[in-house]
Scaffold this motif. Structure first.
Motif, PDB file in Angstrom:
ATOM      1  N   ALA A 255       0.852  -1.189   0.000  1.00  0.00           N
ATOM      2  CA  ALA A 255       0.000   0.000   0.000  1.00  0.00           C
ATOM      3  C   ALA A 255       0.890   1.242   0.000  1.00  0.00           C
ATOM      4  O   ALA A 255       1.952   1.246   0.622  1.00  0.00           O
ATOM      5  CB  ALA A 255      -0.900   0.005   1.226  1.00  0.00           C
TER       6      ALA A 255
ATOM      7  N   SER B  49      -2.606   0.751  -3.989  1.00  0.00           N
ATOM      8  CA  SER B  49      -1.712  -0.364  -3.684  1.00  0.00           C
ATOM      9  C   SER B  49      -1.080  -0.860  -4.975  1.00  0.00           C
ATOM     10  O   SER B  49      -1.571  -0.598  -6.068  1.00  0.00           O
ATOM     11  CB  SER B  49      -2.469  -1.505  -2.998  1.00  0.00           C
TER      12      SER B  49
ATOM     13  N   MET C 106       1.117  -5.162   2.876  1.00  0.00           N
ATOM     14  CA  MET C 106      -0.203  -5.599   3.326  1.00  0.00           C
ATOM     15  C   MET C 106      -0.269  -7.127   3.308  1.00  0.00           C
ATOM     16  O   MET C 106       0.439  -7.787   2.544  1.00  0.00           O
ATOM     17  CB  MET C 106      -1.295  -5.047   2.407  1.00  0.00           C
TER      18      MET C 106
ATOM     19  N   SER D 262      -5.885  -8.940   2.922  1.00  0.00           N
ATOM     20  CA  SER D 262      -6.436  -7.586   3.000  1.00  0.00           C
ATOM     21  C   SER D 262      -6.931  -7.130   1.637  1.00  0.00           C
ATOM     22  O   SER D 262      -6.335  -7.431   0.606  1.00  0.00           O
ATOM     23  CB  SER D 262      -5.373  -6.599   3.506  1.00  0.00           C
TER      24      SER D 262
ATOM     25  N   GLU E 228     -10.639  -0.462   3.157  1.00  0.00           N
ATOM     26  CA  GLU E 228      -9.567  -1.326   3.661  1.00  0.00           C
ATOM     27  C   GLU E 228      -8.255  -0.559   3.817  1.00  0.00           C
ATOM     28  O   GLU E 228      -7.532  -0.734   4.805  1.00  0.00           O
ATOM     29  CB  GLU E 228      -9.353  -2.512   2.712  1.00  0.00           C
TER      30      GLU E 228
ATOM     31  N   PHE F 127      -6.181   0.149   7.148  1.00  0.00           N
ATOM     32  CA  PHE F 127      -4.799  -0.340   7.169  1.00  0.00           C
ATOM     33  C   PHE F 127      -3.846   0.744   7.668  1.00  0.00           C
ATOM     34  O   PHE F 127      -2.985   0.499   8.521  1.00  0.00           O
ATOM     35  CB  PHE F 127      -4.388  -0.788   5.763  1.00  0.00           C
TER      36      PHE F 127
ATOM     37  N   VAL G 186      -1.295   0.203  10.888  1.00  0.00           N
ATOM     38  CA  VAL G 186       0.074  -0.210  10.589  1.00  0.00           C
ATOM     39  C   VAL G 186       1.057   0.483  11.540  1.00  0.00           C
ATOM     40  O   VAL G 186       0.968   1.685  11.784  1.00  0.00           O
ATOM     41  CB  VAL G 186       0.431   0.105   9.120  1.00  0.00           C
TER      42      VAL G 186
END
Length: 496
Positions: free
Chosen positions: A336, A355, A387, A391, A397, A401, A405
């Motif tokens: 990502a 991503s 990721m 995911s 999402e 994330f 993270v």
């Protein structure tokens, strides 16, 4: 030097000296290409680096209160695009017990910036507003001066001194004695009426006549390029406050379509013909023809990023409004990424939050909009993190994330802006643009100029030798003629 004092150097510095030509060149430039002086400076700076454990300095080894008082920090840029290193003198007080820690704090900031921006020079600002005799600390000032003159080569552009009290004039006469003629020429004494000759108002606080609302605080370390620093639980997600939800959804759709095309042909980034064909098919999904192709690459642990350091835009006259960033995923997982800028009102980045699949490349278009023009002070930050395969890659999402993270798992890379000023390019410039070759940077031009000066010096020496030989030949010829004439005269006199 190495044979006699190897135990006085950090082996990491020695290894870097053997591998980093740019570092060696900075030492040579700072000592005007005099090799003996350069060796002496390297020797002194290496011993100092080991004594102050510069390579191991971090936030954890320095007292927290040193960061909290805000006497030293990096923030903003001068009018030439150089980073500002601020010394808030009013926050400094003399204390022999704290002196070593304060000196290490200076070394920490200089090393922190040198590693992050590859040694690009700094402009030092001594903000002496509200200071008096109690703040004078000549030993500390001398240490700061030595850092730039003896330990960090080619690292100083100028020293801007703001509102120095008259009572400190005598002290600064002593300081001038420590500076060489080159450094003295870099001193700029200013007040509220003329400081903006060197620093624009957007990076000056109100008490200096500017409009910068920046307020220093710690923790975290000042993220001097971006107004919203990273949080402890990960990056802030609102990278572009000017984009609507519809634009973000369009970015995600666009990124998916581009990824599918790139999976079919991963070498799309090297094919100019494919760019043109894609542009004719759908102008909203592909990179424009005038987006400059990246020729340098930063090789990070998650992504390879091209260009490595600078995005090339044109001035208002040249009209170059778009640039290309190429991301290549070098991991086995989905990565990502987000792109943030210091000037979100000026730039559109598509995609800015998406991503990249394993082993594929992704093209990011950075474009100016409206009547805005690129500036040397503008910066871009690319953040990336791996990721899990499970995911998703949609907007919800990705938002979740980035909230979860850990900061330690986020890769960051910064890019500067470079403005091409020439409005009437020569035939060579046109040829370069046809192949999307970016203009030379100031550093490249400086290297070439130094090289030309060295060649000129050698030619001058050769010419001097030739002139000396020519003069010698003339003198010998005259002596020969004189001797011959004298011999003829003697022979004539004997016959007479």
């Amino acid at each position: 030097y190495f044979l006699d004092k190897s135990d006085k150097y950090d082996s990491r510095d020695v290894e870097r000296l053997q591998q980093d030509d740019k570092w060696v060149e900075d030492y040579l430039i700072w000592r005007h290409d005099v090799v003996d002086d350069t060796l002496k400076m390297i020797d002194e700076s290496f011993q100092w680096r080991k004594e102050y454990t510069v390579n191991d300095l971090s936030e954890s080894v320095l007292p927290k209160w040193l960061f909290e008082i805000g006497a030293l920090f990096l923030h903003g840029y001068d009018k030439e695009g150089y980073k500002l290193f601020w010394f808030k003198v009013k926050h400094h007080t003399r204390d022999p017990k704290q002196q070593l820690d304060k000196k290490k704090l200076v070394a920490f900031w200089l090393e922190h910036y040198a590693k992050r921006d590859h040694g690009k020079p700094l402009t030092v600002v001594f903000d002496m507003a509200e200071t008096g005799i109690s703040h004078i600390d000549l030993d500390f000032v001398r240490f700061i001066v030595n850092c730039f003159t003896d330990y960090y080569p080619n690292f100083l552009t100028k020293i801007v001194i703001f509102e120095m009290p008259w009572i400190m004039n005598a002290a600064f006469k002593i300081v001038k004695g420590w500076l060489g003629p080159d450094a003295i020429s870099m001193l700029k004494f200013t007040n509220k009426s003329d400081v903006q000759e060197y620093i624009s108002g957007e990076y000056l606080p109100p008490h200096m006549g500017g409009t910068d609302s920046f307020k220093y605080s710690y923790p975290p370390l000042v993220d001097d390029d971006f107004q919203t620093p990273l949080c402890e639980n990960g990056p802030i997600t609102s990278e572009d406050e000017h984009e609507s939800k519809e634009e973000i959804d369009a970015d995600t759709k666009e990124a998916g379509e581009m990824n599918e095309a790139q999976n079919l042909n991963q070498k799309k980034m090297n094919s100019i013909e494919q760019i043109s064909k894609s542009e004719e098919t759908d102008k909203t999904e592909v990179k424009p023809k005038n987006a400059k192709k990246a020729l340098t690459t930063f090789k990070g642990p998650l992504l390879h990023i091209s260009p490595a350091e600078e995005l090339y835009f044109g001035s208002k006259e040249t009209g170059e409004k778009k640039c290309l960033i190429v991301l290549t995923n070098v991991t086995k997982n989905v990565v990502a990424f987000k792109v943030r800028t210091t000037a979100p009102e000026k730039y559109r980045v598509k995609p800015s939050n998406s991503s990249c699949e394993p082993g594929t490349s992704l093209d990011i278009i950075v474009s100016l909009h409206g009547g805005f023009a690129a500036s040397l002070q503008d910066r871009f930050l690319i953040m990336a993190a791996e990721m899990d395969q499970s995911s998703g890659a949609g907007v919800p999402e990705l938002t979740q994330f980035w909230k979860e993270v850990p900061r330690t798992k986020v890769m960051e890379h910064r890019l500067r802006c470079h403005v091409i000023e020439s409005s009437k390019p020569s035939s060579l410039t046109l040829k370069d643009n046809a192949f999307n070759i970016p203009a030379k940077t100031n550093e490249d031009l400086h290297i070439q100029l130094t090289h030309l000066l060295q060649i000129n010096k050698r030619l001058e020496e050769q010419m001097n030798r030739c002139l000396w030989l020519q003069q010698l030949s003339v003198v010998v010829s005259l002596l020969s003629v004189t001797v011959a004439a004298f011999c003829f005269y003697l022979a004539y006199a004997q016959r007479s």
